[in-house]
Design an enzyme around this catalytic site. Structure first.
Site, PDB file in Angstrom:
ATOM      1  N   GLY A  12       0.770  -1.238   0.000  1.00  0.00           N
ATOM      2  CA  GLY A  12       0.000   0.000   0.000  1.00  0.00           C
ATOM      3  C   GLY A  12       0.802   1.289   0.000  1.00  0.00           C
ATOM      4  CG  ASN A  14       1.215   4.054  -5.685  1.00  0.00           C
ATOM      5  OD1 ASN A  14       1.510   5.186  -6.025  1.00  0.00           O
ATOM      6  ND2 ASN A  14       1.817   2.986  -6.181  1.00  0.00           N
ATOM      7  CG  MET A  90      -1.667  -7.732  -7.111  1.00  0.00           C
ATOM      8  SD  MET A  90      -1.091  -6.592  -8.387  1.00  0.00           S
ATOM      9  CE  MET A  90      -0.213  -7.729  -9.446  1.00  0.00           C
ATOM     10  CG  ASN A 107      -5.093  -0.538 -12.657  1.00  0.00           C
ATOM     11  OD1 ASN A 107      -4.885  -0.798 -11.484  1.00  0.00           O
ATOM     12  ND2 ASN A 107      -4.370  -1.062 -13.634  1.00  0.00           N
ATOM     13  CG  HIS A 109       0.095  -1.040 -15.966  1.00  0.00           C
ATOM     14  ND1 HIS A 109      -0.052  -2.321 -15.470  1.00  0.00           N
ATOM     15  CD2 HIS A 109       1.034  -1.122 -16.937  1.00  0.00           C
ATOM     16  CE1 HIS A 109       0.756  -3.134 -16.122  1.00  0.00           C
ATOM     17  NE2 HIS A 109       1.434  -2.435 -17.012  1.00  0.00           N
TER      18      HIS A 109
END
Length: 197
Positions: A12, A14, A90, A107, A109
């Site tokens: 976590g 981010n 995930m 999302n 990436h």
């Protein structure tokens, strides 16, 4: 202000950055819930440390993805969540959540999509010895990292870097980009609400 739920599977980092930006008033949204699919993920501790409600859903405890997502959806509705933020989550998002939040799931990436989709994007870019990689924030659809791109930023790679140095450079770009795109999406939804009023 718009209400978000952050979906996580791991440590976590981010998520921590998002919550710090909210507390510093640099990101003007309310984080109403953190949704996690891994019981021992450190992201759950981070949420609690920031006073954010966190919810663990064990996918194996449900007979299907549909039931799993329906259970999550109950929490999202109760918390009046406006859009979903996937931050190292995930697991593929299924039809239940996609239908409930059309064009309202984003999302992060760690690559310049469509290059290096999937779970090991930084390592894949490193092993391919490309001169640059980057970070993409995109809307989520039924595919694997195939939804419409909202914003991308490039990360130049030094050929002498280790994998760890490459990861650090990409993560630094993530921390800078992600919260700004979350704000952008929140502002778009606010504008859409005003236009419809």
């Amino acid at each position: 202000m718009k209400n978000i739920a952050v979906f996580v599977s791991g440590s976590g980092t981010n998520l921590e950055e998002i919550l710090n930006r909210i507390e510093a008033n640099e990101l003007k949204v309310n984080c109403k819930a953190v949704i996690c699919d891994k019981e021992n993920a450190y992201a759950r501790d981070r949420a609690r440390n920031h006073g954010v409600d966190e919810f663990y859903f064990n996918p194996k405890a449900y007979p299907s993805k549909k039931e799993y997502e329906e259970a999550i959806l109950e929490v999202l509705k109760e918390k009046e969540v406006d859009f979903l933020v996937l931050s190292g989550y995930m697991r593929f998002i299924g039809k239940t959540l996609l239908d409930a939040y059309p064009s309202k799931i984003i999302n992060l990436h760690p690559a310049l999509l469509p290059s290096f989709p999937g779970a090991h994007a930084i390592q894949d870019a490193y092993e391919a010895q490309v001169p640059f990689t980057g970070v993409t924030v995109h809307y989520v659809d039924e595919g694997v990292d195939t939804g419409p791109v909202i914003r991308q930023e490039k990360v130049e790679l030094d050929p002498s870097w280790s994998l760890e140095q490459t990861e650090q450079a990409v993560h630094a770009k993530e921390y800078d980009l992600f919260y700004r795109v979350i704000q952008e999406v929140a502002d778009l939804l606010e504008k859409s609400d005003r236009d419809c009023a």
